[in-house]
Scaffold this active site. Structure first.
Site: not given
Ligand code: ADP
Length: 162
Positions: A17, A41, A90, A129
């Site tokens: 992130h 959630k 990703r 996450s």
């Molecule tokens: P959501 O539940 O909305 O997917 P996340 O917190 O999991 O929320 O992710 C928020 C954004 O960050 C999403 O667009 C996700 O694809 C991106 N993201 C999460 N992890 C990574 C990573 N390792 N590399 C690049 N982008 C990421």
């Protein structure tokens, strides 16, 4: 002014992130990292905790703000005057869902909001996450996934003082 929103759960924020935040803050005039307050959630960290973590992690960026939102993302973008949503990609597994969301948000906003995708830095392509939560829950090493400040708070959630 070119404003963008980076929405997500950030439960907790990872190096993946932070990398997307750093790169989009260099492209747009103002970036708001927005934590989704999703009552359906269950999360490890509360919305306030996630906002505070992100504030700490982004304090070096002058043009990055952190906020939370609930309800429709398209409505939220309109309310803050943002025309761009940032999402990270990703792998192809992210693509179907992200494409559907991008198209839905474009329709709901009357073509007022576009989604810009940044591809992940390869160092973080595997990282999510949920992996962080799972590994930390078993007391595993999460130092490659999150900054020390986040690691400490995450272990504490599982009653571990690592
Ligand atoms: P959501 O539940 O909305 O997917 P996340 O917190 O999991 O929320 O992710 C928020 C954004 O960050 C999403 O667009 C996700 O694809 C991106 N993201 C999460 N992890 C990574 C990573 N390792 N590399 C690049 N982008 C990421």
């Amino acid at each position: 002014m070119n404003k963008a929103i980076y929405p997500g759960s950030f439960d907790p924020a990872t190096y993946g992130h932070i990398d997307i935040i750093r790169r989009s803050a260099a492209i747009f005039d103002e970036l708001t990292v927005s934590v989704l307050d999703n009552m359906r959630k269950t999360s490890l960290f509360s919305v306030d905790e996630r906002v505070n973590i992100l504030k700490e992690l982004t304090k070096e960026f002058d043009n990055v703000r952190v906020a939370s939102y609930s309800g429709l993302l398209a409505d939220y973008c309109k309310s803050v005057g943002a025309h761009v949503i940032i999402r990270g990609l990703r792998a192809v597994t992210d693509f179907d869902y992200e494409l559907q969301m991008a198209q839905t948000n474009r329709i709901l906003s009357d073509a007022g909001v576009d989604t810009v995708f940044l591809t992940t830095d390869l160092r973080y392509a595997y990282l999510s996450s949920s992996t962080v939560r799972e590994v930390a829950g078993f007391g595993g090493d999460i130092s490659e996934f999150v900054p020390p400040y986040v690691a400490k708070l995450t272990y504490a959630k599982f009653g571990k003082n690592l």
